[in-house]
Design a protein around this motif. Structure first.
Motif, PDB file in Angstrom:
ATOM      1  N   PRO A 422       0.827  -1.215   0.000  1.00  0.00           N
ATOM      2  CA  PRO A 422       0.000   0.000   0.000  1.00  0.00           C
ATOM      3  C   PRO A 422       0.861   1.265   0.000  1.00  0.00           C
ATOM      4  CG  PRO A 422       0.033  -0.954   2.196  1.00  0.00           C
ATOM      5  CD  PRO A 422       0.788  -1.902   1.312  1.00  0.00           C
ATOM      6  N   ASN A 423       1.403   1.608  -1.142  1.00  0.00           N
ATOM      7  CA  ASN A 423       2.350   2.717  -1.228  1.00  0.00           C
ATOM      8  C   ASN A 423       1.719   4.060  -0.873  1.00  0.00           C
ATOM      9  OD1 ASN A 423       4.996   1.566  -2.267  1.00  0.00           O
ATOM     10  ND2 ASN A 423       3.548   0.666  -3.711  1.00  0.00           N
ATOM     11  N   ASP A 424       0.433   4.222  -1.145  1.00  0.00           N
ATOM     12  CA  ASP A 424      -0.231   5.473  -0.753  1.00  0.00           C
ATOM     13  C   ASP A 424      -0.189   5.662   0.759  1.00  0.00           C
ATOM     14  OD1 ASP A 424      -0.772   6.110  -3.350  1.00  0.00           O
ATOM     15  OD2 ASP A 424      -2.847   5.395  -3.319  1.00  0.00           O
ATOM     16  N   LYS A 425      -0.355   4.568   1.487  1.00  0.00           N
ATOM     17  CA  LYS A 425      -0.277   4.637   2.948  1.00  0.00           C
ATOM     18  C   LYS A 425       1.134   5.033   3.390  1.00  0.00           C
ATOM     19  CE  LYS A 425      -4.312   3.187   4.718  1.00  0.00           C
ATOM     20  NZ  LYS A 425      -5.059   3.909   5.767  1.00  0.00           N
ATOM     21  N   LEU A 426       2.150   4.475   2.725  1.00  0.00           N
ATOM     22  CA  LEU A 426       3.520   4.803   3.088  1.00  0.00           C
ATOM     23  C   LEU A 426       3.818   6.272   2.813  1.00  0.00           C
ATOM     24  CD1 LEU A 426       5.415   1.632   1.754  1.00  0.00           C
ATOM     25  CD2 LEU A 426       4.509   2.064   4.046  1.00  0.00           C
ATOM     26  N   ARG A 427       3.320   6.794   1.715  1.00  0.00           N
ATOM     27  CA  ARG A 427       3.508   8.221   1.427  1.00  0.00           C
ATOM     28  C   ARG A 427       2.875   9.077   2.519  1.00  0.00           C
ATOM     29  NH1 ARG A 427       1.841   6.176  -3.734  1.00  0.00           N
ATOM     30  NH2 ARG A 427       3.596   6.079  -5.186  1.00  0.00           N
ATOM     31  N   GLU A 428       1.672   8.685   2.905  1.00  0.00           N
ATOM     32  CA  GLU A 428       0.930   9.451   3.909  1.00  0.00           C
ATOM     33  C   GLU A 428       1.590   9.380   5.282  1.00  0.00           C
ATOM     34  OE1 GLU A 428      -3.275   8.846   6.304  1.00  0.00           O
ATOM     35  OE2 GLU A 428      -3.113   8.117   4.250  1.00  0.00           O
ATOM     36  N   LEU A 429       2.023   8.192   5.673  1.00  0.00           N
ATOM     37  CA  LEU A 429       2.553   7.996   7.021  1.00  0.00           C
ATOM     38  C   LEU A 429       3.962   8.538   7.189  1.00  0.00           C
ATOM     39  CD1 LEU A 429       1.321   4.339   7.690  1.00  0.00           C
ATOM     40  CD2 LEU A 429       0.594   6.382   8.949  1.00  0.00           C
ATOM     41  N   PHE A 430       4.783   8.448   6.137  1.00  0.00           N
ATOM     42  CA  PHE A 430       6.208   8.704   6.319  1.00  0.00           C
ATOM     43  C   PHE A 430       6.776   9.789   5.410  1.00  0.00           C
ATOM     44  CE2 PHE A 430       5.427   4.135   7.200  1.00  0.00           C
ATOM     45  CZ  PHE A 430       5.601   4.192   8.591  1.00  0.00           C
ATOM     46  N   ASP A 431       5.952  10.374   4.569  1.00  0.00           N
ATOM     47  CA  ASP A 431       6.407  11.436   3.687  1.00  0.00           C
ATOM     48  C   ASP A 431       7.607  10.977   2.851  1.00  0.00           C
ATOM     49  OD1 ASP A 431       6.308  13.915   2.517  1.00  0.00           O
ATOM     50  OD2 ASP A 431       7.595  14.870   4.030  1.00  0.00           O
ATOM     51  N   ILE A 432       7.479   9.766   2.288  1.00  0.00           N
ATOM     52  CA  ILE A 432       8.503   9.235   1.388  1.00  0.00           C
ATOM     53  C   ILE A 432       7.873   9.001   0.024  1.00  0.00           C
ATOM     54  CG2 ILE A 432       9.755   8.116   3.277  1.00  0.00           C
ATOM     55  CD1 ILE A 432       8.607   5.424   2.235  1.00  0.00           C
ATOM     56  N   GLU A 433       8.699   8.774  -0.969  1.00  0.00           N
ATOM     57  CA  GLU A 433       8.220   8.455  -2.310  1.00  0.00           C
ATOM     58  C   GLU A 433       8.729   7.060  -2.667  1.00  0.00           C
ATOM     59  OE1 GLU A 433       5.843   8.473  -5.162  1.00  0.00           O
ATOM     60  OE2 GLU A 433       5.953  10.288  -3.892  1.00  0.00           O
ATOM     61  N   PRO A 434       7.948   6.019  -2.399  1.00  0.00           N
ATOM     62  CA  PRO A 434       8.424   4.653  -2.659  1.00  0.00           C
ATOM     63  C   PRO A 434       8.650   4.427  -4.147  1.00  0.00           C
ATOM     64  CG  PRO A 434       6.426   4.657  -1.299  1.00  0.00           C
ATOM     65  CD  PRO A 434       6.581   6.038  -1.849  1.00  0.00           C
ATOM     66  N   PRO A 435       9.708   3.728  -4.504  1.00  0.00           N
ATOM     67  CA  PRO A 435       9.938   3.389  -5.919  1.00  0.00           C
ATOM     68  C   PRO A 435       8.788   2.529  -6.434  1.00  0.00           C
ATOM     69  CG  PRO A 435      11.875   2.905  -4.578  1.00  0.00           C
ATOM     70  CD  PRO A 435      10.763   3.200  -3.635  1.00  0.00           C
ATOM     71  N   ILE A 583       2.165  -0.840  11.663  1.00  0.00           N
ATOM     72  CA  ILE A 583       1.646  -1.951  10.864  1.00  0.00           C
ATOM     73  C   ILE A 583       0.125  -1.878  10.809  1.00  0.00           C
ATOM     74  CG2 ILE A 583       1.440  -4.464  10.729  1.00  0.00           C
ATOM     75  CD1 ILE A 583       4.223  -4.637  12.053  1.00  0.00           C
ATOM     76  N   GLU A 584      -0.494  -1.597  11.924  1.00  0.00           N
ATOM     77  CA  GLU A 584      -1.959  -1.480  11.960  1.00  0.00           C
ATOM     78  C   GLU A 584      -2.434  -0.324  11.090  1.00  0.00           C
ATOM     79  OE1 GLU A 584      -5.582  -0.769  15.201  1.00  0.00           O
ATOM     80  OE2 GLU A 584      -3.601  -1.413  15.893  1.00  0.00           O
ATOM     81  N   ALA A 585      -1.719   0.776  11.135  1.00  0.00           N
ATOM     82  CA  ALA A 585      -2.111   1.929  10.317  1.00  0.00           C
ATOM     83  C   ALA A 585      -1.922   1.650   8.829  1.00  0.00           C
ATOM     84  CB  ALA A 585      -1.289   3.153  10.729  1.00  0.00           C
ATOM     85  N   THR A 586      -0.939   0.835   8.488  1.00  0.00           N
ATOM     86  CA  THR A 586      -0.658   0.522   7.087  1.00  0.00           C
ATOM     87  C   THR A 586      -1.608  -0.543   6.540  1.00  0.00           C
ATOM     88  OG1 THR A 586       1.680   0.984   7.557  1.00  0.00           O
ATOM     89  CG2 THR A 586       1.176  -0.118   5.470  1.00  0.00           C
ATOM     90  N   TYR A 587      -1.974  -1.493   7.401  1.00  0.00           N
ATOM     91  CA  TYR A 587      -2.838  -2.613   6.997  1.00  0.00           C
ATOM     92  C   TYR A 587      -4.028  -2.713   7.972  1.00  0.00           C
ATOM     93  CZ  TYR A 587       1.510  -3.870   4.575  1.00  0.00           C
ATOM     94  OH  TYR A 587       2.638  -3.854   3.810  1.00  0.00           O
TER      95      TYR A 587
END
Length: 754
Positions: A422-435, A583-587
């Motif tokens: 869930p890359n959108d979640k990672l962007r939201e939670l950590f302000d990163i741009e996953p490859p 982990i709970e916030a991501t999934y």
């Protein structure tokens, strides 16, 4: 040599379990010299409030037995808690050039690693360093590298917390090169099963084994690989459940079991017979065998009706008619030839299947590690779908995962495929741009290594260079990488192939206390049935210089990445519940109320849409699939070419060797061997214990010499030998066509010297 004096096949004359199991554990215990605390760990192993076994991933029952560990689980725990130590003094005495001559077993016996170590090329030794020096130096080197040429490998041992951070570290750094041990065994399941039923994991839960009346057990050996599975198999056999074993070798774990927790069976009682039918397919013959069974099920439907579950097929399935037409056109003689079974054997199994009310299809790497392994899984799924045996009580598809948390690592983001995260979640939670481009799986990484593209390797556990195909070529290339980093508990072969800069970072084992901020931290793991449970260690660490996997991953990330207030590596290390909150916030659908549910006995179920008959496939239904070839090996029949399968011994877990006994096959001593049918030995003019060389069929460079011939009950044309010793014979480019899983169960070989 005549039929009258064929060599006697090796065979164990006792059941699985029983006193043989106790003696096997005791033998490893004597070598490990574990302290008395190991017994307390075992008493609470796989129970709420205890340590989850670091060996196989079999489920943990909500109502555990008095001893909820098996022979192999006990060996793993005793091995982890050894009193032997492999510290700086050991490396002062031994150069790397000397250590590479040691056996895997002798390297393991050196004991637990105690200090962070740096390779000194001038001395050809690992030398002691500090954690700050190691992390700073590794971080500095990683910052100078192209992230796309760096690989973060994970074995199946690390818990969900460390695995989540590891995947986050990779994506924050700038790559998705996240191969893991699943790539070498059950990636075929993750890819193939997803196309068929929309789930990358099995659909069963442990309780289903209490309600089935037939088990199709294909290409899996519970006696060696998952002995705790023998408890539900024993109970199923006792209540009259039909258990049909399908495997080239007659494995004791599928024949008889004496429960070590039964006073009767440990004294005067007879062992329990497990399989009431044993189908010895040719290596790679599973597609043909399962199709033959399905063919007769369809014939029974035509003859008498009422056999197929038409309501289920009409509502839930896609591609049925095209598959049935193909089955009808496939002749029995072809099915017999490829499977190695008779038409009558397949028909008898079909009758049993047609009469059963709830069927579980169990399978292991004997099904997955083929060029057409995904098609073999499809053949099993096709058969299960005919009678609606997916998505209801007591029925389903049940792959047996081989390593404790290998399935869980994929669940929390260790994947080279961005589409599975869930890359959108990672962007939201950590302000990163996953490859968003796909990274390297294990096969792709090894190819990049051989091509000179791989520049950096970080291994979270494992012994990867020893576990992969084309081992000899890999050994030559591994040390050319500028950076190799190994998070490990013991010394292994891969550490002895140092890159230009090479580091060993020693970590805790799961049974040891993990003290962070004066609190012993819990971790979590996932079993083969998609249940999540907490694990806590209580033993004193082997060295005060060890760090947890979480602390090491977080330390590497902090030393490598630019500061980001949303990447709170130090805070996460101080309290693992903060990682579980991430982990709970991501999934959220799977891990809601994570902290409260993780400690319940037997773990909590994270759910599976296919179990609820919700099919997340392109068709929106469960798909019948057509195989590319009836022969899962894709080899056909060539005169003089054998089909070699690699497997583990009884004193082994993956590349970890506990001893030289393969008790359940009646084989002791030297692991450099090849098992062969007595009839093939006669035809090749070979005698028992004769040493031979195996090589690739076209006369290429892949060879393994010095193999003693052991007569064994195997189908003609099929050989078996040990992993990883025979990995040099496995070509990297022979892998499952969908998943890239190495075809380790169907390696083409010739006898080139004897």
């Amino acid at each position: 040599m005549t039929d009258d004096n064929l060599p006697q096949p090796a065979e164990y004359d006792g059941p699985v379990g029983g006193w043989g199991s106790a003696k096997g554990m005791a033998a490893v215990g004597r070598v490990a010299r574990a302290g008395p605390g190991a017994l307390e760990t075992l008493a609470h192993q796989n129970k709420a409030g205890g340590t989850m076994c670091s060996s196989c991933a079999w489920g943990k029952p909500a109502h555990p037995h008095s001893a909820e560990f098996c022979e192999n689980g006990a060996k793993a725990t005793l091995w982890d808690l050894t009193s032997a130590r492999c510290g700086p003094d050991f490396f002062t005495k031994h150069k790397v050039a000397d250590l590479v001559t040691w056996s895997e077993y002798d390297l393991e016996r050196a004991g637990r690693l105690t200090h962070p170590m740096r390779y000194d090329a001038d001395q050809d030794r690992y030398v002691e360093t500090t954690w700050d020096q190691a992390l700073d130096a590794i971080g500095a080197e990683l910052r100078q590298m192209d992230p796309k040429k760096v690989t973060f490998y994970a074995s199946g041992k690390a818990g969900l917390e460390a695995s989540y951070l590891y995947a986050l570290f990779a994506r924050s750094y700038g790559h998705t090169n996240l191969p893991d041990s699943s790539n070498m065994c059950h990636e075929t399941t993750s890819v193939g099963l997803t196309q068929m039923i929309g789930s990358p994991v099995g659909t069963c839960v442990l309780e289903d084994f209490d309600h089935c009346d037939m088990i199709l057990h294909v290409g899996q050996n519970p006696g060696t690989n998952s002995p705790r599975m023998l408890h539900p198999l024993q109970e199923a056999a006792k209540r009259g459940c039909h258990i049909v074993a399908m495997n080239p070798l007659r494995e004791k774990g599928l024949l008889e079991f004496a429960n070590p927790q039964s006073p009767l069976q440990m004294t005067v009682g007879a062992p329990t017979e497990i399989a009431d039918s044993y189908l010895q397919v040719r290596t790679g013959g599973d597609i043909a065998a399962l199709t033959g069974i399905a063919k007769h099920v369809l014939e029974l439907e035509d003859e008498q009706g009422g056999v197929l579950d038409h309501d289920f097929l009409n509502e839930h399935c896609h591609g049925l008619q095209g598959w049935m037409d193909w089955v009808a056109e496939t002749p029995w003689d072809r099915l017999e030839k490829v499977s190695g079974l008779t038409r009558q054997q397949m028909q008898r199994t079909a009758v049993c299947y047609a009469q059963a009310k709830a069927v579980i299809g169990v399978y292991g790497m004997g099904l997955t590690q083929h060029v057409h392994g995904s098609d073999a899984i499809g053949a099993l799924v096709n058969l299960l779908l005919l009678r609606g045996n997916i998505g209801r009580k007591g029925a389903g598809c049940s792959p047996v995962r081989g390593h404790s948390n290998v399935q869980g690592q994929r669940t929390v983001g260790i994947s080279e495929k961005p589409s599975l995260v869930p890359n959108d979640k990672l962007r939201e939670l950590f302000d990163i741009e996953p490859p968003m481009e796909e990274g390297w799986n294990t096969t792709a990484f090894v190819q990049a290594l051989l091509d000179g593209e791989a520049q950096g390797f970080v291994g979270l556990g494992g012994n990867l260079a020893r576990a992969v195909p084309d081992q000899d070529r890999v050994v030559q290339a591994w040390g050319q990488m500028p950076l190799t980093v190994h998070v490990a508990t013991r010394l292994n072969r891969t550490h002895l192939m140092p890159g230009k800069s090479s580091w060993i970072l020693p970590c805790l084992v799961r049974a040891e206390e993990d003290m962070q901020s004066a609190t012993n931290q819990q971790i979590t793991v996932e079993d083969s049935f998609s249940h999540i449970m907490a694990s806590i260690g209580k033993r004193t660490p082997a060295s005060p210089h060890l760090k947890s996997e979480v602390a090491i991953v977080a330390g590497l990330a902090a030393a490598t990445l630019d500061a980001n207030p949303k990447l709170a590596w130090e805070d996460w290390t101080a309290d693992y519940s903060r990682i579980r909150a991430l982990i709970e916030a991501t999934y959220p659908d799977q891990f809601h109320d994570f902290e409260n549910r993780m400690t319940q006995s037997g773990g909590f179920y994270r759910g599976n849409a296919a179990r609820d008959r919700e099919w997340q496939t392109d068709s929106g239904r469960a798909n019948f699939t057509l195989p590319r070839d009836l022969d899962a090996t894709g080899l056909g029949d060539v005169d003089g070419v054998f089909r070699l399968m690699t497997l583990r011994s009884n004193d082994q877990f993956n590349t970890t060797i506990y001893g030289m006994s393969d008790r359940l096959r009646g084989i002791e001593g030297d692991r450099m061997l090849v098992m062969m049918s007595p009839e093939d030995m006669r035809d090749m003019g070979l005698r028992a214990e004769q040493r031979i060389t195996l090589g690739e069929p076209d006369g290429g460079a892949r060879r393994v010499a010095g193999l003693r011939v052991v007569p064994y009950d195997l189908p003609r044309g099929c050989l078996a030998g040990y992993f990883p010793e025979l990995n040099p014979l496995a070509p990297l480019d022979r892998h499952d066509m969908l998943s890239d899983t190495p075809a380790s169960k169907g390696i083409p070989v010739r006898i080139v010297a004897g």
